[in-house]
Write a protein that holds these residues in place. Structure first.
Motif, PDB file in Angstrom:
ATOM      1  N   VAL A 213       0.846  -1.206   0.000  1.00 53.62           N
ATOM      2  CA  VAL A 213       0.000   0.000   0.000  1.00 53.62           C
ATOM      3  C   VAL A 213       0.878   1.252   0.000  1.00 53.62           C
ATOM      4  O   VAL A 213       0.620   2.204  -0.749  1.00 53.62           O
ATOM      5  N   ARG A 214       1.923   1.245   0.824  1.00 47.78           N
ATOM      6  CA  ARG A 214       2.845   2.397   0.841  1.00 47.78           C
ATOM      7  C   ARG A 214       3.520   2.571  -0.516  1.00 47.78           C
ATOM      8  O   ARG A 214       3.727   3.687  -0.978  1.00 47.78           O
ATOM      9  N   GLY A 215       3.860   1.465  -1.161  1.00 43.10           N
ATOM     10  CA  GLY A 215       4.483   1.539  -2.480  1.00 43.10           C
ATOM     11  C   GLY A 215       3.556   2.148  -3.514  1.00 43.10           C
ATOM     12  O   GLY A 215       3.980   2.953  -4.350  1.00 43.10           O
ATOM     13  N   VAL A 216       2.279   1.786  -3.461  1.00 43.98           N
ATOM     14  CA  VAL A 216       1.295   2.364  -4.382  1.00 43.98           C
ATOM     15  C   VAL A 216       1.155   3.862  -4.093  1.00 43.98           C
ATOM     16  O   VAL A 216       1.191   4.691  -5.008  1.00 43.98           O
ATOM     17  N   ALA A 217       1.021   4.221  -2.825  1.00 42.59           N
ATOM     18  CA  ALA A 217       0.843   5.628  -2.448  1.00 42.59           C
ATOM     19  C   ALA A 217       2.046   6.480  -2.843  1.00 42.59           C
ATOM     20  O   ALA A 217       1.894   7.639  -3.243  1.00 42.59           O
ATOM     21  N   ALA A 218       3.239   5.897  -2.769  1.00 44.40           N
ATOM     22  CA  ALA A 218       4.457   6.646  -3.096  1.00 44.40           C
ATOM     23  C   ALA A 218       4.740   6.672  -4.594  1.00 44.40           C
ATOM     24  O   ALA A 218       5.664   7.340  -5.039  1.00 44.40           O
ATOM     25  N   GLY A 219       3.946   5.939  -5.378  1.00 45.18           N
ATOM     26  CA  GLY A 219       4.170   5.881  -6.813  1.00 45.18           C
ATOM     27  C   GLY A 219       5.238   4.870  -7.208  1.00 45.18           C
ATOM     28  O   GLY A 219       5.640   4.795  -8.362  1.00 45.18           O
ATOM     29  N   ASP A 220       5.686   4.104  -6.246  1.00 51.97           N
ATOM     30  CA  ASP A 220       6.684   3.057  -6.488  1.00 51.97           C
ATOM     31  C   ASP A 220       6.074   1.896  -7.270  1.00 51.97           C
ATOM     32  O   ASP A 220       6.750   1.245  -8.060  1.00 51.97           O
ATOM     33  N   LEU A 221       4.791   1.641  -7.043  1.00 49.51           N
ATOM     34  CA  LEU A 221       4.079   0.565  -7.729  1.00 49.51           C
ATOM     35  C   LEU A 221       2.943   1.171  -8.540  1.00 49.51           C
ATOM     36  O   LEU A 221       2.194   2.010  -8.035  1.00 49.51           O
ATOM     37  N   ASP A 222       2.831   0.752  -9.770  1.00 49.48           N
ATOM     38  CA  ASP A 222       1.788   1.263 -10.652  1.00 49.48           C
ATOM     39  C   ASP A 222       0.680   0.221 -10.738  1.00 49.48           C
ATOM     40  O   ASP A 222       0.636  -0.594 -11.660  1.00 49.48           O
ATOM     41  N   MET A 223      -0.146   0.206  -9.720  1.00 48.80           N
ATOM     42  CA  MET A 223      -1.250  -0.745  -9.694  1.00 48.80           C
ATOM     43  C   MET A 223      -2.325  -0.229  -8.747  1.00 48.80           C
ATOM     44  O   MET A 223      -2.087   0.674  -7.950  1.00 48.80           O
ATOM     45  N   SER A 224      -3.488  -0.826  -8.843  1.00 51.07           N
ATOM     46  CA  SER A 224      -4.561  -0.457  -7.932  1.00 51.07           C
ATOM     47  C   SER A 224      -4.454  -1.322  -6.679  1.00 51.07           C
ATOM     48  O   SER A 224      -3.703  -2.292  -6.634  1.00 51.07           O
ATOM     49  N   ASP A 225      -5.250  -0.978  -5.694  1.00 51.44           N
ATOM     50  CA  ASP A 225      -5.285  -1.761  -4.459  1.00 51.44           C
ATOM     51  C   ASP A 225      -5.981  -3.111  -4.655  1.00 51.44           C
ATOM     52  O   ASP A 225      -5.897  -3.968  -3.784  1.00 51.44           O
ATOM     53  N   ALA A 226      -6.635  -3.308  -5.790  1.00 51.08           N
ATOM     54  CA  ALA A 226      -7.473  -4.494  -5.992  1.00 51.08           C
ATOM     55  C   ALA A 226      -6.720  -5.807  -5.803  1.00 51.08           C
ATOM     56  O   ALA A 226      -7.240  -6.735  -5.215  1.00 51.08           O
ATOM     57  N   GLY A 227      -5.506  -5.901  -6.280  1.00 49.96           N
ATOM     58  CA  GLY A 227      -4.785  -7.160  -6.190  1.00 49.96           C
ATOM     59  C   GLY A 227      -3.811  -7.258  -5.050  1.00 49.96           C
ATOM     60  O   GLY A 227      -3.112  -8.271  -4.917  1.00 49.96           O
ATOM     61  N   LEU A 228      -3.762  -6.241  -4.211  1.00 50.24           N
ATOM     62  CA  LEU A 228      -2.744  -6.230  -3.162  1.00 50.24           C
ATOM     63  C   LEU A 228      -2.896  -7.356  -2.145  1.00 50.24           C
ATOM     64  O   LEU A 228      -1.901  -7.909  -1.683  1.00 50.24           O
ATOM     65  N   ASP A 229      -4.111  -7.702  -1.792  1.00 50.57           N
ATOM     66  CA  ASP A 229      -4.314  -8.781  -0.820  1.00 50.57           C
ATOM     67  C   ASP A 229      -3.713 -10.086  -1.326  1.00 50.57           C
ATOM     68  O   ASP A 229      -3.005 -10.787  -0.596  1.00 50.57           O
ATOM     69  N   ALA A 230      -3.999 -10.416  -2.573  1.00 48.85           N
ATOM     70  CA  ALA A 230      -3.508 -11.681  -3.135  1.00 48.85           C
ATOM     71  C   ALA A 230      -1.983 -11.688  -3.217  1.00 48.85           C
ATOM     72  O   ALA A 230      -1.343 -12.686  -2.882  1.00 48.85           O
ATOM     73  N   ILE A 231      -1.406 -10.594  -3.656  1.00 42.43           N
ATOM     74  CA  ILE A 231       0.050 -10.537  -3.787  1.00 42.43           C
ATOM     75  C   ILE A 231       0.709 -10.577  -2.412  1.00 42.43           C
ATOM     76  O   ILE A 231       1.692 -11.293  -2.207  1.00 42.43           O
ATOM     77  N   ALA A 232       0.167  -9.841  -1.467  1.00 38.33           N
ATOM     78  CA  ALA A 232       0.722  -9.852  -0.102  1.00 38.33           C
ATOM     79  C   ALA A 232       0.581 -11.249   0.502  1.00 38.33           C
ATOM     80  O   ALA A 232       1.505 -11.744   1.166  1.00 38.33           O
TER      81      ALA A 232
END
Length: 176
Positions: free
Chosen positions: A108-127
């Motif tokens: 989530v921090r990576g998405v917020a910082a622009g480090d990751l270019d993705m939505s929050d939708a798949g974060l649970d599965a990847i984490a």
């Protein structure tokens, strides 16, 4: 244990309350000691990819320490057992769930910082995938895998990074 240490079991109960309370306190110390390096790795690296890679490597380091059992007590202690150990099993499960949450928070921090270019939708599965790899490293170490063999697993886990984080490719399974 009490006899080997020359301590009366009554003294242990007076100090810790119960076997379960003693075990929980042991797990707190264990988590700080052995869980510290992987947890720090999640926070000390500038990119999410580097943080996850460092966390996996720190985990492999911890579960293959020379002169220590080759596994993680959190993963392998009391996952099953008698009904009276339910509270202990749940306590351990809570700690394992917190590992997942820490990994997800890093994404989530990576998405917020622009480090990751993705939505929050798949974060649970990847984490959850990377939390599963962490837990699997422990099981593999317990079964005799050495540091080099665990590094090969980490290399495989990181090889899928770009595919897992490709926002255009839907992840399998239910999405939130």
């Amino acid at each position: 244990m009490a006899e080997a240490m020359g301590i009366a079991s009554a003294s242990i109960y007076a100090c810790f309350g119960s076997k379960a309370d003693l075990f929980r306190q042991v797990m707190e110390v264990y988590g700080t000691t052995y869980g510290g390096p992987p947890r720090r790795a999640l926070n000390e690296h500038p990119t999410t990819r580097a943080a996850i890679h460092a966390m996996l490597r720190a985990t492999a380091d911890q579960v293959t320490i020379t002169d220590a059992p080759h596994y993680c007590m959190l993963i392998l202690a009391a996952p099953t057992g008698a009904v009276e150990n339910h509270a202990v099993r749940e306590s351990l499960a809570d700690i394992r769930r917190s590992q997942f949450t820490e990994i997800r928070d890093r994404f989530v921090r990576g998405v917020a910082a622009g480090d990751l270019d993705m939505s929050d939708a798949g974060l649970d599965a990847i984490a959850r995938y990377y939390a599963t790899v962490v837990q699997g490293l422990s099981v593999q170490a317990r079964d005799g895998a050495d540091r080099a063999e665990l590094e090969a697993v980490i290399t495989c886990a990181m090889a899928g990074w770009d595919t897992l984080l490709d926002a255009r490719a839907p992840l399998p399974g239910p999405q939130r």
